[in-house]
Design an enzyme around this catalytic site. Structure first.
Site, PDB file in Angstrom:
ATOM      1  CE  LYS A 194       4.033  -5.960  -2.317  1.00  0.00           C
ATOM      2  NZ  LYS A 194       3.810  -5.548  -3.698  1.00  0.00           N
TER       3      LYS A 194
HETATM    4  C1  LIG Z   1       3.391  -5.849  -5.151  1.00  0.00           C
HETATM    5  C2  LIG Z   1       4.345  -6.118  -6.235  1.00  0.00           C
HETATM    6  C3  LIG Z   1       4.393  -5.334  -7.386  1.00  0.00           C
HETATM    7  C4  LIG Z   1       3.353  -4.326  -7.735  1.00  0.00           C
HETATM    8  O1  LIG Z   1       3.192  -3.333  -6.811  1.00  0.00           O
HETATM    9  P1  LIG Z   1       1.930  -2.360  -6.928  1.00  0.00           P
HETATM   10  O2  LIG Z   1       2.311  -1.191  -6.069  1.00  0.00           O
HETATM   11  O3  LIG Z   1       0.764  -3.124  -6.393  1.00  0.00           O
HETATM   12  O4  LIG Z   1       1.766  -1.995  -8.355  1.00  0.00           O
HETATM   13  C5  LIG Z   1       5.411  -5.565  -8.292  1.00  0.00           C
HETATM   14  N1  LIG Z   1       6.319  -6.523  -8.104  1.00  0.00           N
HETATM   15  C6  LIG Z   1       6.290  -7.326  -7.030  1.00  0.00           C
HETATM   16  C7  LIG Z   1       7.352  -8.358  -6.871  1.00  0.00           C
HETATM   17  C8  LIG Z   1       5.296  -7.162  -6.071  1.00  0.00           C
HETATM   18  O5  LIG Z   1       5.232  -7.997  -5.028  1.00  0.00           O
END
Ligand SMILES: *Cc1c(COP(=O)(O)O)cnc(C)c1O
Length: 396
Positions: A194
Site C-alpha cells: 500500500k
Molecule cells: C489491501 C486491502 C484491504 C485489506 O488490507 P489489510 O491491511 O491487508 O488488511 C482491504 N480492502 C482493500 C480494497 C484492499 O486492497
C-alpha cells in the site's frame, strides 16, 4: 527488453525506517505504546480526522468499525463486488450479510443509484471502496445514509492520500448539515504494497468519539486499560473486561516504521503521480488502451494504475497480454477478481458472473501496472515500451 524482473509493487524503504525501528527495539517497549499513539496523532492530523485508532490491518479496522456501528446477525451491508476479499468477509464474521451493488463503469466504485436499488429494511451500513485511490462519490452516498439512518464505513485501503472535493479521505466527507447525522469511519491499510506501510497495519479514522472508543476497546480484548496504562511506572494492575473483544492492536515496532513512512508520504505521492502522468501520456492516444478516468475535484492517490484493454481492438485477451508482459520482465496484477465470481460466493449466494455485469466485464480487461515511488525513470519507460510493443503486435 529489460534484463531483470520489475516487480508489480515494492515498498519504498530507506535508512529512516531502520533507524526508527531499531530505536524502538533498543528502548525495549515493543507492543502498543508511545510510538503507536504518535502515529495515531500524526495520521489524524494529516487526513483531518478528530480520532484515529491504529490496528494491525485494514481488515481489522473494518471489522471493528462495522461492529461499532452495529453490524451483526440479521443486518445487511451494501458494498462493491469489485474489491478484495477482506471487505465482505468482515461483514460475515460479524454475522451480517454483504449485499453487492454493481460498480460505475468509469471509477469502478459504487454509486447512489446502485446502492438505492438494493436497500432493504435490514440495511445497516454502506461500505464504499475508494478503488485504486479514486474516491467514491461520497456526498450522495452520505445523503442517502443520512436519510435512511445508515452508517458509512469507507474501505480506504487505497486512499492515502486521496482528495474528494478539497477534503482528504479520512476526514468527514459530507456536507456541514450531515455532520453528526451519519455514523462514519474511514479504514486505511498499511500492508506492504500500500501507499505507506508498516509491514502489516491499519488505521480507523473518525470524528465520532463513541465510535473511536468502541474500536479501541474492542481492538484489545475489550479491556478497560491497555498494557501501556498498566505496566509503566504510574500504571495500575487493575483492568476490567467490558466485552468479548478482539486482538488486533498495532505494535510500536510497526508504528515506528509508519512514522518514517508518513514523513515522506508527500514525496512518495508526488512520485506516483508523475508515474501515472507518464503512463497516461504514453497510452492516451492508443485506441487499444483505456487510461484511468479521474473525475473533477478529485486528488488521486495512485495506489494502483488500472489500465483497461479495448479487447475488440486486440487479437489477444487480457491474460495473454499479462503473459507477454511477464515475458518482457514486467510484473503486473489484476484488481480485482470480483467477489461474486469466487467459488465461496457462488456457492453461498448462487451468484452468476452476469449478476454484476459491469464488475465482471471490467475485470476481464483490467491490468494493474507497476506504480511505486522507488521506480526509476528507466523502470517507467521499460513498462511503457513493453505495453506499446505488445499493442503494436496485437492491434487489429
Ligand atoms: C489491501 C486491502 C484491504 C485489506 O488490507 P489489510 O491491511 O491487508 O488488511 C482491504 N480492502 C482493500 C480494497 C484492499 O486492497
Amino acid at each position: 527488453m529489460r534484463q531483470t524482473f520489475l516487480p508489480f509493487a515494492q515498498p519504498d524503504l530507506d535508512g529512516s525506517e531502520i533507524e526508527r525501528v531499531v530505536e524502538v527495539l533498543r528502548g525495549g517497549w515493543l507492543t502498543t505504546g508511545p510510538r503507536t499513539r504518535e502515529l495515531e496523532t500524526q495520521f489524524a492530523g494529516f487526513v483531518g480526522s478528530r480520532y484515529a485508532v491504529a490496528v494491525n490491518s485494514c481488515t481489522a479496522a473494518m471489522h471493528l468499525a462495522l461492529e461499532a456501528v452495529g453490524v451483526g446477525p440479521g443486518t445487511e451491508v451494501i458494498t462493491s463486488p469489485y474489491t478484495f476479499a477482506a471487505t465482505a468477509a468482515v461483514i460475515q464474521h460479524l454475522g451480517g450479510a454483504p449485499v453487492f451493488a454493481d460498480v460505475l463503469p468509469d471509477t469502478l466504485t459504487i454509486g447512489p443509484s446502485g446502492v438505492e436499488a438494493v436497500l432493504s429494511a435490514r440495511t445497516k451500513a454502506i461500505v464504499p471502496i475508494h478503488l485504486a485511490g479514486h474516491p467514491a462519490e461520497m456526498e450522495p452516498l452520505l445523503s442517502l445514509a443520512a436519510d435512511r439512518g445508515l452508517a458509512v464505513v469507507e474501505d480506504s485501503a487505497h486512499a492515502f492520500p486521496t482528495k474528494y472535493r478539497d477534503k482528504l479521505v479520512g476526514s468527514f466527507l459530507g456536507t456541514p448539515e450531515q455532520i453528526g447525522r451519519v455514523p462514519s469511519a474511514s479504514c486505511f491499510s498499511f500492508y506492504s504494497t500500500k501507499t505507506i506501510t508498516t509491514g502489516e497495519g491499519g488505521m480507523i479514522c473518525t470524528d465520532d468519539e463513541e465510535l473511536a472508543d468502541r474500536c479501541r476497546l474492542m481492538s484489545l480484548h475489550g479491556m478497560s486499560r491497555n498494557a501501556w496504562a498498566r505496566y509503566t511506572q504510574h500504571g495500575s494492575w487493575f483492568y476490567e473486561i467490558e466485552d468479548a473483544g478482539f486482538k488486533c492492536n498495532m505494535t510500536d515496532v510497526a508504528a515506528a516504521m509508519g512514522l518514517a513512512q508518513l514523513d515522506k508520504a508527500e514525496r512518495m505521492h508526488t512520485r506516483r503521480t508523475a508515474i501515472a502522468e507518464a503512463y497516461n501520456e504514453a497510452f492516451k492516444s492508443c485506441s487499444a488502451l483505456e487510461i484511468p478516468s479521474v473525475r473533477p475535484n478529485v486528488g488521486h492517490s495512485w495506489h494502483l494504475y488500472q489500465l483497461r484493454l479495448n479487447l475488440e481492438r486486440l487479437s489477444i485477451d487480457r491474460d495473454e497480454f499479462i503473459q507477454e508482459l511477464g515475458r518482457m520482465n514486467i510484473g503486473t496484477s489484476v484488481h480485482f477478481i470480483p467477489l461474486h465470481i469466487h467459488p465461496y460466493y457462488r456457492r453461498t449466494y448462487g451468484f452468476r458472473p452476469e449478476d454484476f455485469p459491469v464488475a465482471h466485464r471490467e475485470y476481464l480487461r483490467e491490468i494493474s501496472l507497476p506504480i511505486f515511488s522507488s521506480m526509476s525513470e528507466q523502470d517507467v519507460s521499460d513498462v511503457i515500451e513493453a505495453v506499446l510493443e505488445i499493442v503494436e503486435g496485437a492491434e487489429i
